[in-house]
Design a protein around this motif. Sequence first.
Motif, PDB file in Angstrom:
ATOM      1  N   TYR A  19       0.848  -1.179   0.000  1.00 36.25           N
ATOM      2  CA  TYR A  19       0.000   0.000   0.000  1.00 36.25           C
ATOM      3  C   TYR A  19       0.886   1.231   0.000  1.00 36.25           C
ATOM      4  CZ  TYR A  19      -3.565  -3.357   1.227  1.00 36.25           C
ATOM      5  OH  TYR A  19      -4.418  -4.441   1.204  1.00 36.25           O
ATOM      6  N   THR A  20       0.443   2.269  -0.673  1.00 36.67           N
ATOM      7  CA  THR A  20       1.202   3.505  -0.732  1.00 36.67           C
ATOM      8  C   THR A  20       0.499   4.554   0.112  1.00 36.67           C
ATOM      9  OG1 THR A  20       1.927   2.957  -2.964  1.00 36.67           O
ATOM     10  CG2 THR A  20       2.171   5.245  -2.273  1.00 36.67           C
ATOM     11  N   ILE A  21       1.267   5.151   1.022  1.00 39.38           N
ATOM     12  CA  ILE A  21       0.737   6.227   1.844  1.00 39.38           C
ATOM     13  C   ILE A  21       1.687   7.420   1.710  1.00 39.38           C
ATOM     14  CG2 ILE A  21      -0.453   4.695   3.462  1.00 39.38           C
ATOM     15  CD1 ILE A  21       1.825   5.198   5.462  1.00 39.38           C
ATOM     16  N   PRO A  22       1.191   8.624   1.938  1.00 38.62           N
ATOM     17  CA  PRO A  22       2.059   9.798   1.780  1.00 38.62           C
ATOM     18  C   PRO A  22       3.072   9.979   2.907  1.00 38.62           C
ATOM     19  CG  PRO A  22      -0.144  10.475   2.444  1.00 38.62           C
ATOM     20  CD  PRO A  22      -0.191   8.992   2.196  1.00 38.62           C
ATOM     21  N   ASP A  23       2.806   9.387   4.069  1.00 42.44           N
ATOM     22  CA  ASP A  23       3.695   9.554   5.215  1.00 42.44           C
ATOM     23  C   ASP A  23       4.889   8.614   5.129  1.00 42.44           C
ATOM     24  OD1 ASP A  23       1.883  11.386   6.291  1.00 42.44           O
ATOM     25  OD2 ASP A  23       0.790   9.811   7.344  1.00 42.44           O
ATOM     26  N   ARG A  24       5.942   8.958   5.886  1.00 44.97           N
ATOM     27  CA  ARG A  24       7.088   8.061   6.006  1.00 44.97           C
ATOM     28  C   ARG A  24       6.679   6.840   6.818  1.00 44.97           C
ATOM     29  NH1 ARG A  24      11.557  10.733   8.892  1.00 44.97           N
ATOM     30  NH2 ARG A  24      12.536   8.730   8.526  1.00 44.97           N
ATOM     31  N   VAL A  25       7.321   5.726   6.552  1.00 45.02           N
ATOM     32  CA  VAL A  25       7.047   4.496   7.287  1.00 45.02           C
ATOM     33  C   VAL A  25       8.059   4.409   8.420  1.00 45.02           C
ATOM     34  CG1 VAL A  25       6.887   1.990   7.148  1.00 45.02           C
ATOM     35  CG2 VAL A  25       6.147   3.387   5.221  1.00 45.02           C
ATOM     36  N   VAL A  26       7.632   4.848   9.609  1.00 45.55           N
ATOM     37  CA  VAL A  26       8.483   4.815  10.784  1.00 45.55           C
ATOM     38  C   VAL A  26       7.660   4.348  11.977  1.00 45.55           C
ATOM     39  CG1 VAL A  26      10.106   6.605  10.023  1.00 45.55           C
ATOM     40  CG2 VAL A  26       8.086   7.263  11.299  1.00 45.55           C
ATOM     41  N   LEU A  59       0.829   6.371  12.448  1.00 44.80           N
ATOM     42  CA  LEU A  59      -0.462   5.684  12.320  1.00 44.80           C
ATOM     43  C   LEU A  59      -0.754   5.422  10.857  1.00 44.80           C
ATOM     44  CD1 LEU A  59      -2.636   7.761  14.809  1.00 44.80           C
ATOM     45  CD2 LEU A  59      -1.572   5.546  15.193  1.00 44.80           C
ATOM     46  N   LEU A  60      -1.313   4.243  10.582  1.00 42.26           N
ATOM     47  CA  LEU A  60      -1.768   3.933   9.237  1.00 42.26           C
ATOM     48  C   LEU A  60      -3.182   4.479   9.070  1.00 42.26           C
ATOM     49  CD1 LEU A  60      -0.557   0.251   8.790  1.00 42.26           C
ATOM     50  CD2 LEU A  60       0.528   2.349   7.990  1.00 42.26           C
ATOM     51  N   PRO A  61      -3.570   4.820   7.838  1.00 49.23           N
ATOM     52  CA  PRO A  61      -4.920   5.316   7.613  1.00 49.23           C
ATOM     53  C   PRO A  61      -5.972   4.275   8.003  1.00 49.23           C
ATOM     54  CG  PRO A  61      -3.560   5.550   5.640  1.00 49.23           C
ATOM     55  CD  PRO A  61      -2.765   4.774   6.635  1.00 49.23           C
ATOM     56  N   GLU A  62      -7.134   4.754   8.443  1.00 51.94           N
ATOM     57  CA  GLU A  62      -8.238   3.863   8.825  1.00 51.94           C
ATOM     58  C   GLU A  62      -8.721   3.047   7.629  1.00 51.94           C
ATOM     59  OE1 GLU A  62      -9.830   3.192  11.764  1.00 51.94           O
ATOM     60  OE2 GLU A  62      -8.277   4.341  12.762  1.00 51.94           O
ATOM     61  N   ALA A  63      -8.776   3.662   6.473  1.00 51.14           N
ATOM     62  CA  ALA A  63      -9.283   2.985   5.281  1.00 51.14           C
ATOM     63  C   ALA A  63      -8.174   2.852   4.245  1.00 51.14           C
ATOM     64  CB  ALA A  63     -10.446   3.786   4.689  1.00 51.14           C
ATOM     65  N   GLY A  64      -8.260   1.806   3.461  1.00 55.16           N
ATOM     66  CA  GLY A  64      -7.345   1.650   2.346  1.00 55.16           C
ATOM     67  C   GLY A  64      -6.099   0.834   2.616  1.00 55.16           C
ATOM     68  N   VAL A  65      -5.844   0.461   3.859  1.00 57.51           N
ATOM     69  CA  VAL A  65      -4.673  -0.362   4.179  1.00 57.51           C
ATOM     70  C   VAL A  65      -5.162  -1.584   4.937  1.00 57.51           C
ATOM     71  CG1 VAL A  65      -2.463  -0.513   5.380  1.00 57.51           C
ATOM     72  CG2 VAL A  65      -3.120   1.627   4.281  1.00 57.51           C
ATOM     73  N   ARG A  97      -0.550  -7.292  13.951  1.00 55.46           N
ATOM     74  CA  ARG A  97      -0.838  -7.735  12.592  1.00 55.46           C
ATOM     75  C   ARG A  97       0.251  -7.143  11.701  1.00 55.46           C
ATOM     76  NH1 ARG A  97      -6.043  -9.665  11.675  1.00 55.46           N
ATOM     77  NH2 ARG A  97      -6.151  -8.680   9.646  1.00 55.46           N
ATOM     78  N   TYR A  98       0.313  -7.602  10.449  1.00 52.82           N
ATOM     79  CA  TYR A  98       1.337  -7.078   9.554  1.00 52.82           C
ATOM     80  C   TYR A  98       0.710  -6.570   8.270  1.00 52.82           C
ATOM     81  CZ  TYR A  98       1.083 -11.101   6.414  1.00 52.82           C
ATOM     82  OH  TYR A  98       0.643 -12.028   5.507  1.00 52.82           O
ATOM     83  N   THR A  99       1.456  -5.756   7.574  1.00 55.17           N
ATOM     84  CA  THR A  99       1.095  -5.302   6.241  1.00 55.17           C
ATOM     85  C   THR A  99       2.358  -4.794   5.567  1.00 55.17           C
ATOM     86  OG1 THR A  99      -0.516  -4.039   4.946  1.00 55.17           O
ATOM     87  CG2 THR A  99       0.489  -2.905   6.816  1.00 55.17           C
ATOM     88  N   VAL A 100       2.244  -4.454   4.295  1.00 50.05           N
ATOM     89  CA  VAL A 100       3.366  -3.889   3.554  1.00 50.05           C
ATOM     90  C   VAL A 100       2.944  -2.492   3.096  1.00 50.05           C
ATOM     91  CG1 VAL A 100       4.926  -4.158   1.594  1.00 50.05           C
ATOM     92  CG2 VAL A 100       4.075  -6.184   2.790  1.00 50.05           C
ATOM     93  N   VAL A 101       3.723  -1.498   3.525  1.00 46.21           N
ATOM     94  CA  VAL A 101       3.415  -0.104   3.216  1.00 46.21           C
ATOM     95  C   VAL A 101       4.649   0.554   2.612  1.00 46.21           C
ATOM     96  CG1 VAL A 101       2.638   2.095   4.169  1.00 46.21           C
ATOM     97  CG2 VAL A 101       1.806  -0.038   5.153  1.00 46.21           C
ATOM     98  N   ASN A 102       4.465   1.166   1.458  1.00 47.27           N
ATOM     99  CA  ASN A 102       5.577   1.825   0.751  1.00 47.27           C
ATOM    100  C   ASN A 102       6.769   0.880   0.590  1.00 47.27           C
ATOM    101  OD1 ASN A 102       3.864   4.000   0.854  1.00 47.27           O
ATOM    102  ND2 ASN A 102       5.140   5.251   2.187  1.00 47.27           N
ATOM    103  N   GLY A 103       6.483  -0.396   0.367  1.00 44.65           N
ATOM    104  CA  GLY A 103       7.530  -1.391   0.161  1.00 44.65           C
ATOM    105  C   GLY A 103       8.168  -1.913   1.439  1.00 44.65           C
TER     106      GLY A 103
END
Length: 118
Positions: free
Chosen positions: A63-70, A74-80, A95-101
């Motif tokens: 998933y692509t988000i505008p914020d840095r992954v640090v 917080l991840l967005p409520e919707a879309g991830v 839980r896990y996910t992949v954000v901005n690679g």
Amino acid sequence: MRNRILAVAAVAAAIAMPATAAQAQTVGVARGGPVVVDESEGITVEQRPAFREYIVSERVPTYTIPDRVVVGNLLPEAGVMTYDVPQRFGATPYRYTVVNGETVLVEPRSRRIVQVVE
């Protein structure tokens, strides 16, 4: 006047010290990457290669988000979408996910990133 300034400085230092100590206990850098969680609750350094292979084999979308992954963001409520960590990687409340690679562990209720799995 000088004593008053010293007293104010001492009080300010005493107030700031517990906040600094709490921060040091909560966030740190473990071997191999930033974590908020104790490694026994996250993905350990030894498990990371197998966990990365698992992510690739499952074709987990990134998933692509505008914020840095640090850690702490917080991840967005919707879309991830987040997924359960398989039992073979240890019992974890996260839980896990992949954000901005980047593969991340997320606290499910708050959606706060607690570990970046490098």
